[in-house]
Design an enzyme around this catalytic site. Structure first.
Site, short mmCIF file in Angstrom:
data_model
loop_
_atom_site.label_atom_id
_atom_site.label_comp_id
_atom_site.label_asym_id
_atom_site.label_seq_id
_atom_site.Cartn_x
_atom_site.Cartn_y
_atom_site.Cartn_z
N GLY A 1 -54.49 -39.76 -28.76
CA GLY A 1 -53.44 -39.43 -29.73
C GLY A 1 -53.94 -39.28 -31.16
CG ASN B 1 -49.72 -40.96 -19.46
OD1 ASN B 1 -48.53 -41.19 -19.25
ND2 ASN B 1 -50.53 -41.85 -20.02
CD GLU C 1 -56.57 -41.96 -20.85
OE1 GLU C 1 -56.15 -40.80 -20.75
OE2 GLU C 1 -55.83 -42.92 -21.13
CD GLU D 1 -50.64 -45.10 -24.97
OE1 GLU D 1 -49.76 -44.85 -24.14
OE2 GLU D 1 -51.27 -44.20 -25.59
CG HIS E 1 -52.65 -45.56 -20.60
ND1 HIS E 1 -52.53 -45.83 -21.94
CD2 HIS E 1 -52.98 -44.25 -20.50
CE1 HIS E 1 -52.76 -44.72 -22.63
NE2 HIS E 1 -53.04 -43.74 -21.78
CE LYS F 1 -50.33 -41.28 -23.68
NZ LYS F 1 -51.24 -41.52 -24.79
CB SER G 1 -57.58 -35.63 -28.56
OG SER G 1 -56.95 -36.67 -29.29
#
Ligand code: 13P
Length: 252
Positions: free
Chosen positions: A171, A9, A165, A97, A95, A11, A211
């Site tokens: 991150g 991904n 996730e 985010e 996702h 992003k 991660s």
């Protein structure tokens, strides 16, 4: 046995030129890999160029989001048909985010999953708890709600990949331990079993994301219900992503 999936991904990273450079370097590094399904999700603006340079390779293309209508007055949105047009096989939906910054809810996630399936796109559905939710003992409740909401009236489990996730691992360099991942993945599979029956649930790939790196992917993959990874930061360099793919091959 479930065939592992390793998905990148990207992003909001990479221009068209950077996408072309990545793919021309990456594809030769993984051309002999048969035991892992490899997927790359570039930003929308790079999908067409990615499709062109991935042609004939063993790497599949995904988008990072979609809108649920086919066409119309929806400024700034991208339809399932447009994604098919640029040869996407997969699309990431829900996702964290998108949930956190763009107001995505289980209801809108569900609309996207439905529209994707109707257009013949396979979905990588992302779910996961925040740190606060984990610390207050709500992890399983959150996973259950996100799964039942996102998968409401979705009847094509063969077109579905789940990505667990945990938001606190994205991150941050803080990976879930293999045991934490397994515990969540096992719970997710039990929920899927309740929705689709045990036999179908056994076939659905459940990826871990947060991660993932070349150094930790093998220990995560050693867990029974971890069937692959959804990789952010470490997927941006061809060498590191290729190493993750190779280290993900499960011992028979
Ligand atoms: P990182 O691998 O950068 O933690 O991102 C994970 C992720 O969000 C993949 O979708």
């Amino acid at each position: 046995m479930r065939r592992p999936v390793i998905a990148a991904n990207w992003k909001m990273h990479k221009t068209t030129g950077e996408t072309r450079d990545f793919i021309t370097q990456f594809v030769p590094l993984v051309e002999d890999v048969q035991d892992v399904e490899i997927v790359i999700a570039p930003p929308f603006t790079s999908l067409a160029v990615a499709a062109k340079f991935l042609k004939g390779s063993n790497v599949k293309l995904a988008a990072q989001n979609l809108f649920w209508e086919e066409k119309g007055a929806f400024t700034g949105e991208i339809s399932p048909i447009m994604l098919r047009d640029v040869e996407c096989e997969y699309v990431i939906v829900g996702h964290s985010e998108r949930r956190q910054y763009f107001g995505e809810t289980d209801e809108t996630v569900n609309k996207r999953v439905r529209a994707a399936h109707q257009a013949g796109l396979k979905v990588i559905l992302c779910i996961g708890e925040t740190l606060e939710e984990r610390e207050s003992g709500k992890t399983f409740d959150v996973l259950k709600t996100q799964l039942s909401g996102g998968l409401k009236e979705i009847d094509a489990p063969d077109m579905l990949v789940i990505a667990y996730e945990p938001v606190w691992a994205i991150g941050t360099g803080k990976t879930a331990t293999p045991e934490q991942a397994q515990e969540a993945h096992q719970f997710i599979r039990e929920q899927l079993s309740g929705i689709y029956g045990a036999q179908e649930a056994q076939k659905i790939r459940i990826l871990y994301g947060g991660s993932v790196k070349p150094e930790n992917v093998a220990s995560l993959m050693s867990q029974e219900d971890v069937d692959g990874g959804l990789v952010g930061g470490a997927s941006l360099k061809p060498d590191s992503f290729a190493e993750i793919v190779k280290n993900a091959i499960k011992e028979a």
